[in-house]
Design a protein around this motif. Structure first.
Motif, PDB file in Angstrom:
ATOM      1  N   THR A   1       5.023  34.130  18.049  1.00 33.65           N
ATOM      2  CA  THR A   1       5.046  35.557  18.346  1.00 33.65           C
ATOM      3  C   THR A   1       6.471  36.103  18.397  1.00 33.65           C
ATOM      4  N   CYS A   2       7.388  35.296  18.888  1.00 32.82           N
ATOM      5  CA  CYS A   2       8.777  35.760  19.036  1.00 32.82           C
ATOM      6  C   CYS A   2       9.529  35.816  17.713  1.00 32.82           C
ATOM      7  N   THR A   3       9.144  35.006  16.750  1.00 35.43           N
ATOM      8  CA  THR A   3       9.929  34.912  15.517  1.00 35.43           C
ATOM      9  C   THR A   3       9.207  35.407  14.270  1.00 35.43           C
TER      10      THR A   3
ATOM     11  N   PRO B   1      13.258  29.976  23.966  1.00 35.18           N
ATOM     12  CA  PRO B   1      12.949  30.837  22.824  1.00 35.18           C
ATOM     13  C   PRO B   1      12.982  30.043  21.523  1.00 35.18           C
ATOM     14  N   ALA B   2      12.043  30.335  20.681  1.00 34.17           N
ATOM     15  CA  ALA B   2      11.948  29.636  19.400  1.00 34.17           C
ATOM     16  C   ALA B   2      13.053  30.110  18.465  1.00 34.17           C
ATOM     17  N   ASP B   3      13.424  29.232  17.576  1.00 32.30           N
ATOM     18  CA  ASP B   3      14.449  29.552  16.590  1.00 32.30           C
ATOM     19  C   ASP B   3      13.818  29.628  15.218  1.00 32.30           C
ATOM     20  N   LEU B   4      14.285  30.562  14.431  1.00 31.11           N
ATOM     21  CA  LEU B   4      13.869  30.700  13.051  1.00 31.11           C
ATOM     22  C   LEU B   4      15.121  30.966  12.239  1.00 31.11           C
TER      23      LEU B   4
ATOM     24  N   ALA C   1      -0.504  31.817  14.868  1.00 29.61           N
ATOM     25  CA  ALA C   1      -1.299  32.915  14.302  1.00 29.61           C
ATOM     26  C   ALA C   1      -0.424  34.113  13.944  1.00 29.61           C
ATOM     27  N   ALA C   2       0.618  34.358  14.719  1.00 28.01           N
ATOM     28  CA  ALA C   2       1.519  35.478  14.410  1.00 28.01           C
ATOM     29  C   ALA C   2       2.196  35.260  13.056  1.00 28.01           C
ATOM     30  N   GLY C   3       2.440  34.014  12.709  1.00 27.44           N
ATOM     31  CA  GLY C   3       3.010  33.701  11.403  1.00 27.44           C
ATOM     32  C   GLY C   3       2.052  34.017  10.275  1.00 27.44           C
TER      33      GLY C   3
END
Length: 132
Positions: A51-53, A26-29, A84-86
């Motif tokens: 997409t996850c963050t 999972p990505a971290d933000l 793209a979600a960003g």
């Protein structure tokens, strides 16, 4: 009536196994306030925006817009991935900032991922405005 001898063999051979890519971690933000005054807020965002963050980025911006500063600067110089979600999250953040009367500044800093995404967005916006 003739029947082709291979008709009975359809679907009997096993298809070659296809290997899916391994799921990535999972990505971290992360975000932190670098500067806050009644006139401006500077927030530094680090990590990956996918997409996850992306909702986390939007939540961060929305939270700081509630204070209604004259300007909100989002420093994204340490973002290593920007999908793209960003871009969608930043677009929604821009709309929220416009509604709140806050000047939203997105600073790509040294992040090539963010610079490329924003450059692409600028080209798309320029091309669409030249058609109008």
């Amino acid at each position: 009536m003739t029947t082709h001898p291979r008709l009975g063999e359809v679907g009997t051979t096993a298809s070659p196994a296809r290997h899916l890519p391994s799921p990535r971690a999972p990505a971290d933000l992360h975000s932190e306030v670098r500067w806050r005054s009644s006139e401006a807020i500077v927030v530094r965002v680090t990590g990956e925006i996918d997409t996850c963050t992306a909702m986390g980025l939007e939540r961060t911006v929305r939270e700081h817009l509630r204070a209604r500063p004259a300007a909100l600067r989002v420093d994204m110089g340490e973002v290593s991935f920007f999908g793209a979600a960003g871009l969608r999250a930043l677009h929604r953040a821009r709309l929220l900032a416009d509604d709140a009367g806050v000047h939203l500044v997105v600073d790509a800093g040294g992040s090539l991922a963010v610079q490329r995404a924003l450059d692409l967005l600028d080209r798309i916006c320029a091309a669409s405005s030249s058609r109008a």
